[in-house]
Design a protein around this motif. Sequence first.
Motif, PDB file in Angstrom:
ATOM      1  N   SER A  26      11.596 -10.139  35.761  1.00 42.70           N
ATOM      2  CA  SER A  26      11.080  -8.509  35.815  1.00 42.70           C
ATOM      3  C   SER A  26       9.813  -8.157  35.700  1.00 42.70           C
ATOM      4  O   SER A  26       8.917  -7.614  36.272  1.00 42.70           O
ATOM      5  N   TRP A  27       9.407  -8.842  34.335  1.00 42.73           N
ATOM      6  CA  TRP A  27       7.953  -8.508  33.933  1.00 42.73           C
ATOM      7  C   TRP A  27       6.807  -8.981  34.838  1.00 42.73           C
ATOM      8  O   TRP A  27       5.884  -8.432  35.057  1.00 42.73           O
ATOM      9  N   GLU A  29       7.176  -9.748  38.265  1.00 43.69           N
ATOM     10  CA  GLU A  29       7.263  -8.836  39.278  1.00 43.69           C
ATOM     11  C   GLU A  29       6.451  -7.463  38.929  1.00 43.69           C
ATOM     12  O   GLU A  29       5.769  -7.068  39.997  1.00 43.69           O
ATOM     13  N   ASP A  30       6.578  -6.895  37.889  1.00 39.51           N
ATOM     14  CA  ASP A  30       6.036  -5.724  37.557  1.00 39.51           C
ATOM     15  C   ASP A  30       4.600  -5.670  37.089  1.00 39.51           C
ATOM     16  O   ASP A  30       4.050  -4.731  36.913  1.00 39.51           O
ATOM     17  N   MET A  31       4.082  -6.838  36.949  1.00 40.29           N
ATOM     18  CA  MET A  31       2.634  -7.011  36.149  1.00 40.29           C
ATOM     19  C   MET A  31       1.531  -6.810  37.248  1.00 40.29           C
ATOM     20  O   MET A  31       0.305  -6.991  36.793  1.00 40.29           O
ATOM     21  N   ASP A  32       1.664  -6.084  38.313  1.00 43.03           N
ATOM     22  CA  ASP A  32       0.671  -5.683  39.359  1.00 43.03           C
ATOM     23  C   ASP A  32      -0.387  -4.939  38.425  1.00 43.03           C
ATOM     24  O   ASP A  32      -0.042  -4.088  37.675  1.00 43.03           O
ATOM     25  N   THR A  56       7.506 -11.397  26.330  1.00 38.16           N
ATOM     26  CA  THR A  56       8.000 -10.070  27.003  1.00 38.16           C
ATOM     27  C   THR A  56       9.749 -10.639  27.518  1.00 38.16           C
ATOM     28  O   THR A  56      10.204  -9.487  27.838  1.00 38.16           O
ATOM     29  N   TYR A  60      11.838  -7.248  27.574  1.00 40.31           N
ATOM     30  CA  TYR A  60      11.579  -6.402  28.761  1.00 40.31           C
ATOM     31  C   TYR A  60      12.747  -6.654  29.503  1.00 40.31           C
ATOM     32  O   TYR A  60      13.384  -7.335  29.596  1.00 40.31           O
TER      33      TYR A  60
END
Length: 61
Positions: A26-27, A29-32, A56, A60
């Motif tokens: 998830s982290w 994927e969200d680290m944009d 994380t 996370y």
Amino acid sequence: MIQDFKQNANEWANTNIEDYLHGIASWVEDMDGLFTDSEDLAEGVDWRFVATILYTGSRYE
């Protein structure tokens, strides 16, 4: 990580392997925005970054 879990288990959101790996995924994927367009992700990865990903995963959701 083992020592951190033993000392700070109450801070861990993901206390089993499935949730931990899901937290990592998830982290990531969200680290944009962590890397700018001018940086190549492969060139920007170092051991501190790998440690950040592992850390994380524990927190996370």
